[in-house]
Design a protein around this motif. Structure first.
Motif, PDB file in Angstrom:
ATOM      1  N   VAL A 461       0.835  -1.200   0.000  1.00 45.12           N
ATOM      2  CA  VAL A 461       0.000   0.000   0.000  1.00 45.12           C
ATOM      3  C   VAL A 461       0.871   1.251   0.000  1.00 45.12           C
ATOM      4  N   VAL A 462       1.878   1.262   0.857  1.00 38.85           N
ATOM      5  CA  VAL A 462       2.759   2.424   0.961  1.00 38.85           C
ATOM      6  C   VAL A 462       3.565   2.617  -0.321  1.00 38.85           C
ATOM      7  N   SER A 463       4.153   1.543  -0.827  1.00 41.74           N
ATOM      8  CA  SER A 463       4.987   1.664  -2.025  1.00 41.74           C
ATOM      9  C   SER A 463       4.160   2.066  -3.243  1.00 41.74           C
ATOM     10  N   THR A 464       2.922   1.570  -3.342  1.00 40.71           N
ATOM     11  CA  THR A 464       2.069   1.949  -4.470  1.00 40.71           C
ATOM     12  C   THR A 464       1.650   3.415  -4.377  1.00 40.71           C
ATOM     13  N   LEU A 465       1.308   3.874  -3.168  1.00 41.42           N
ATOM     14  CA  LEU A 465       0.982   5.289  -2.993  1.00 41.42           C
ATOM     15  C   LEU A 465       2.174   6.173  -3.343  1.00 41.42           C
ATOM     16  N   GLU A 466       3.353   5.759  -2.909  1.00 43.82           N
ATOM     17  CA  GLU A 466       4.554   6.533  -3.208  1.00 43.82           C
ATOM     18  C   GLU A 466       4.809   6.588  -4.712  1.00 43.82           C
ATOM     19  N   TYR A 467       4.600   5.475  -5.381  1.00 44.05           N
ATOM     20  CA  TYR A 467       4.792   5.455  -6.841  1.00 44.05           C
ATOM     21  C   TYR A 467       3.779   6.351  -7.534  1.00 44.05           C
ATOM     22  N   HIS A 468       2.522   6.270  -7.095  1.00 44.82           N
ATOM     23  CA  HIS A 468       1.462   7.066  -7.729  1.00 44.82           C
ATOM     24  C   HIS A 468       1.721   8.562  -7.534  1.00 44.82           C
ATOM     25  N   LEU A 469       2.101   8.965  -6.327  1.00 50.22           N
ATOM     26  CA  LEU A 469       2.405  10.375  -6.094  1.00 50.22           C
ATOM     27  C   LEU A 469       3.648  10.811  -6.853  1.00 50.22           C
ATOM     28  N   GLY A 470       4.620   9.910  -6.966  1.00 47.85           N
ATOM     29  CA  GLY A 470       5.853  10.248  -7.671  1.00 47.85           C
ATOM     30  C   GLY A 470       5.654  10.506  -9.150  1.00 47.85           C
ATOM     31  N   ARG A 471       4.569   9.997  -9.719  1.00 44.87           N
ATOM     32  CA  ARG A 471       4.293  10.240 -11.137  1.00 44.87           C
ATOM     33  C   ARG A 471       3.874  11.680 -11.397  1.00 44.87           C
ATOM     34  N   HIS A 472       3.341  12.356 -10.378  1.00 39.23           N
ATOM     35  CA  HIS A 472       2.794  13.697 -10.578  1.00 39.23           C
ATOM     36  C   HIS A 472       3.473  14.771  -9.741  1.00 39.23           C
ATOM     37  N   LEU A 473       4.185  14.394  -8.685  1.00 34.79           N
ATOM     38  CA  LEU A 473       4.756  15.377  -7.770  1.00 34.79           C
ATOM     39  C   LEU A 473       6.268  15.256  -7.734  1.00 34.79           C
ATOM     40  N   LYS A 474       6.900  16.312  -7.259  1.00 34.71           N
ATOM     41  CA  LYS A 474       8.343  16.322  -7.078  1.00 34.71           C
ATOM     42  C   LYS A 474       8.685  16.116  -5.611  1.00 34.71           C
ATOM     43  N   ASP A 475       9.805  15.503  -5.387  1.00 40.13           N
ATOM     44  CA  ASP A 475      10.358  15.378  -4.045  1.00 40.13           C
ATOM     45  C   ASP A 475       9.380  14.654  -3.100  1.00 40.13           C
ATOM     46  N   VAL A 476       8.964  13.460  -3.514  1.00 39.01           N
ATOM     47  CA  VAL A 476       8.084  12.644  -2.669  1.00 39.01           C
ATOM     48  C   VAL A 476       8.945  11.942  -1.611  1.00 39.01           C
ATOM     49  N   LYS A 477       8.589  12.136  -0.351  1.00 37.41           N
ATOM     50  CA  LYS A 477       9.358  11.559   0.751  1.00 37.41           C
ATOM     51  C   LYS A 477       8.460  10.686   1.612  1.00 37.41           C
ATOM     52  N   ARG A 478       9.088   9.668   2.170  1.00 37.83           N
ATOM     53  CA  ARG A 478       8.388   8.761   3.076  1.00 37.83           C
ATOM     54  C   ARG A 478       8.953   8.940   4.486  1.00 37.83           C
ATOM     55  N   HIS A 479       8.068   9.128   5.444  1.00 38.95           N
ATOM     56  CA  HIS A 479       8.478   9.324   6.833  1.00 38.95           C
ATOM     57  C   HIS A 479       7.934   8.176   7.685  1.00 38.95           C
ATOM     58  N   TYR A 480       8.727   7.768   8.672  1.00 40.76           N
ATOM     59  CA  TYR A 480       8.314   6.692   9.560  1.00 40.76           C
ATOM     60  C   TYR A 480       8.169   7.222  10.981  1.00 40.76           C
ATOM     61  N   VAL A 481       7.198   6.676  11.669  1.00 40.66           N
ATOM     62  CA  VAL A 481       6.947   7.062  13.052  1.00 40.66           C
ATOM     63  C   VAL A 481       7.031   5.807  13.906  1.00 40.66           C
ATOM     64  N   LYS A 482       7.939   5.805  14.860  1.00 39.78           N
ATOM     65  CA  LYS A 482       8.082   4.690  15.785  1.00 39.78           C
ATOM     66  C   LYS A 482       7.757   5.155  17.196  1.00 39.78           C
ATOM     67  N   ALA A 483       7.165   4.258  17.939  1.00 39.65           N
ATOM     68  CA  ALA A 483       6.822   4.582  19.319  1.00 39.65           C
ATOM     69  C   ALA A 483       8.084   4.639  20.174  1.00 39.65           C
ATOM     70  N   ASP A 484       8.094   5.531  21.132  1.00 36.72           N
ATOM     71  CA  ASP A 484       9.208   5.635  22.070  1.00 36.72           C
ATOM     72  C   ASP A 484       9.270   4.370  22.919  1.00 36.72           C
ATOM     73  N   LYS A 485      10.435   3.723  22.956  1.00 39.85           N
ATOM     74  CA  LYS A 485      10.552   2.463  23.688  1.00 39.85           C
ATOM     75  C   LYS A 485      10.423   2.663  25.196  1.00 39.85           C
ATOM     76  N   ARG A 486      10.827   3.822  25.698  1.00 41.47           N
ATOM     77  CA  ARG A 486      10.762   4.049  27.146  1.00 41.47           C
ATOM     78  C   ARG A 486       9.352   4.433  27.595  1.00 41.47           C
ATOM     79  N   ASP A 487       8.714   5.305  26.843  1.00 40.59           N
ATOM     80  CA  ASP A 487       7.374   5.756  27.208  1.00 40.59           C
ATOM     81  C   ASP A 487       6.531   5.824  25.928  1.00 40.59           C
ATOM     82  N   PRO A 488       6.105   4.669  25.422  1.00 40.42           N
ATOM     83  CA  PRO A 488       5.403   4.659  24.128  1.00 40.42           C
ATOM     84  C   PRO A 488       4.021   5.288  24.220  1.00 40.42           C
TER      85      PRO A 488
END
Length: 550
Positions: A461-488
């Motif tokens: 899902v993520v890779s397909t969305l990134e590909y679809h946006l990349g066809r029409h937009l410039k500088d498409v970036k993917r960001h990841y969010v991870k929970a804090d291990k100490r206080d998630p």
């Protein structure tokens, strides 16, 4: 010959009594033992969501099941797997099963949701938030009905409901002779997922209208405006940033962390002082109304005020059948969950609002497993829509045109003050909204579950969305969010999809009665063999022909 056999048995039982059980009991058990347990059916079940959000547990906390099946008609549900069909489901029955310490609850969903009455779907959707927000020790599963599962339910229902009007002896006999089903899951106990990330972009979470429609509209808007921004002479004075975030059902965690990364952890960011407004798209795939949800009414002369006026202008002049209104709701920081995504931006003092066909954030359609793709109208009357929330592609296409026209009028300064007529259409002919494209994207998004636990960094899902946006937009970036291990802030758990086996078995009382019968049989055989000579004499006297009298 019989006298010799009597002496042999008599000597064997008197001299070596344990040998009796070694020789005879295994033979008797082999002869009278039932056939091995037969697997009646194997089917896939989906466990209700389990997660922790800001230290608060939600959903079911258990995932192991190995107990006998019952329906709600049974008198005793303790340590039983309770089967319930969606048509018969109610919150009172659900609470009754929990109060009686049921071993598990399995809710059976029909294959075709459109066949269900609207009031049944509405009632279930209203109960879903209560089920999720209540911490439940009992594992709760959902299963899709098929012929074999319905057969299991019917047999279990007959066994459960036929005991109410019977006497104690009849109940005992019925219980001993009836067939039951042992429900067993193949998975292990659920545990927290340690290495997991929300990608900024319940196996039954397809999210058609909420928020597959919003993503579909955003991709179509990206395609339309990319054509205008390709050439310098049609490039507007504004830059457009298209943002697809994950974790929306978990208090918009993807949006929250993305804002923190771009506002708190960078020295310079485009978000600091250059944002004219942020427009969030949520549940825009149905209905004949559009509502602009705001946390603060826009001031006169601001870009957000201009967009509000242009939305009203486009709708009134081009789509008079659509009702448009602005809904004002202040941000309540005391609530555990924010109402709309634009509140995440509003907390960071960015002007934002959400466009939706729903008048309130409390609508049950926003977080229901019933939110699936529209089905064929062949099963309905002419013009009668399917039951439950769904996506109407024609209305989604119309709403996309409204947003595209209003947004273009603002960024190109084609407002009413500048003399632009209200019925001016910018996106026409080759630049028009493609209904087939919207339908294809909606179909793709709703063909697979997109729960946050399932959409990891390697998801298609993520890779397909990134590909679809990349066809029409410039500088498409993917960001990841991870929970804090100490206080998630959030913790997800596994074992959401499992295989359940239904084994055809006899109840425990059947084993007890069988043991009593075997013991009685062996006792009679033992007495008969011990007194074989006496029995032989009686039988001989009874069978000996009488002497004829002369």
């Amino acid at each position: 010959m019989f006298e010799e056999a009597s002496e042999v048995f008599d000597n064997m039982f008197k001299s070596s009594f344990p040998l009796t059980f070694i020789v005879f009991i295994p033979a008797v058990l082999i002869l009278v033992s039932p056939l091995p347990a037969e697997a009646a059916h194997e089917f896939t079940v989906y466990r209700m969501q389990q997660y922790d959000l800001q230290g608060q547990p939600y959903g079911t906390r258990n995932s192991i099941l190995n107990t006998e099946a019952r329906t709600m008609e049974a008198d005793v549900l303790s340590r039983r797997c309770v089967l319930m069909r969606l048509a018969d489901f109610s919150f009172d029955k659900y609470q009754k099963a929990l109060r009686q310490s049921a071993g598990a609850v399995v809710i059976m969903l029909p294959k075709n949701m459109s066949a269900m009455p609207q009031d049944v779907l509405q009632q279930f959707m209203e109960l879903e938030p209560d089920m999720l927000t209540t911490e439940t020790i009992v594992p709760v599963y959902f299963a899709i009905e098929d012929d074999e599962l319905l057969s299991i339910y019917t047999q279990t229902l007959t066994s459960s409901s036929s005991q109410g009007s019977l006497s104690a002896a009849e109940v005992l006999l019925h219980t001993a002779t009836a067939n039951g089903f042992q429900m067993v899951t193949s998975g292990a106990q659920s545990k927290a997922i340690s290495d997991w990330a929300i990608t900024s972009l319940e196996w039954l979470s397809y999210g058609a209208d909420s928020n597959g429609s919003g993503v579909s509209m955003l991709l179509e808007l990206a395609r339309l405006f990319s054509k205008l921004y390709t050439y310098k002479r049609t490039h507007a004075a504004y830059n457009l940033l298209f943002f697809v975030s994950g974790g929306g059902k978990f208090n918009y965690q993807g949006t929250k962390r993305w804002l923190e990364d771009n506002l708190d952890h960078t020295d310079s960011s485009l978000l600091q002082d250059n944002v004219a407004f942020v427009m969030c798209l949520d549940t825009v795939g149905n209905g004949d109304s559009l509502h602009l949800h705001v946390s603060k009414p826009p001031k006169e002369g601001t870009p957000q005020s201009s967009l509000l006026k242009e939305l009203e202008m486009v709708i009134s002049s081009q789509y008079p059948e659509v009702k448009f209104s602005m809904v004002h709701k202040k941000i309540n920081l005391a609530d555990d969950m924010l109402a709309w995504e634009h509140e995440r931006f509003g907390i960071r003092r960015l002007p934002a609002f959400t466009l939706s066909h729903l008048p309130s954030h409390r609508s049950v359609q926003r977080s229901s497993i019933m939110d699936v793709r529209s089905v064929s109208f062949s099963r309905h009357g002419a013009g009668e829509p399917p039951s439950g929330p769904h996506v109407d592609v024609k209305r989604l296409c119309r709403n996309t045109k409204v947003v595209a026209e209003a947004l273009a009028r603002v960024i190109y300064n084609l407002t009413e003050k500048q003399g632009a007529p209200g019925d001016l259409q910018i996106f026409t002919e080759q630049m028009q909204v493609q209904e087939e494209q919207l339908a294809a994207v909606v179909e793709w998004l709703t063909a697979q579950p997109r729960a946050a636990q399932l959409v990891d960094k390697d998801s298609s899902v993520v890779s397909t969305l990134e590909y679809h946006l990349g066809r029409h937009l410039k500088d498409v970036k993917r960001h990841y969010v991870k929970a804090d291990k100490r206080d998630p802030e959030f913790v997800f758990y596994d074992q959401l999809k499992q295989t359940m086996n239904a084994y055809r078995v006899k109840p425990a009382i059947f084993d007890l009665l069988l043991a009593v019968c075997i013991a009685a049989y062996l006792g009679l055989m033992y007495l008969a063999i011990q007194n074989f000579g006496v029995l032989y004499g009686i039988v001989r006297r009874l069978t000996q022909p009488k002497a004829k009298a002369h």
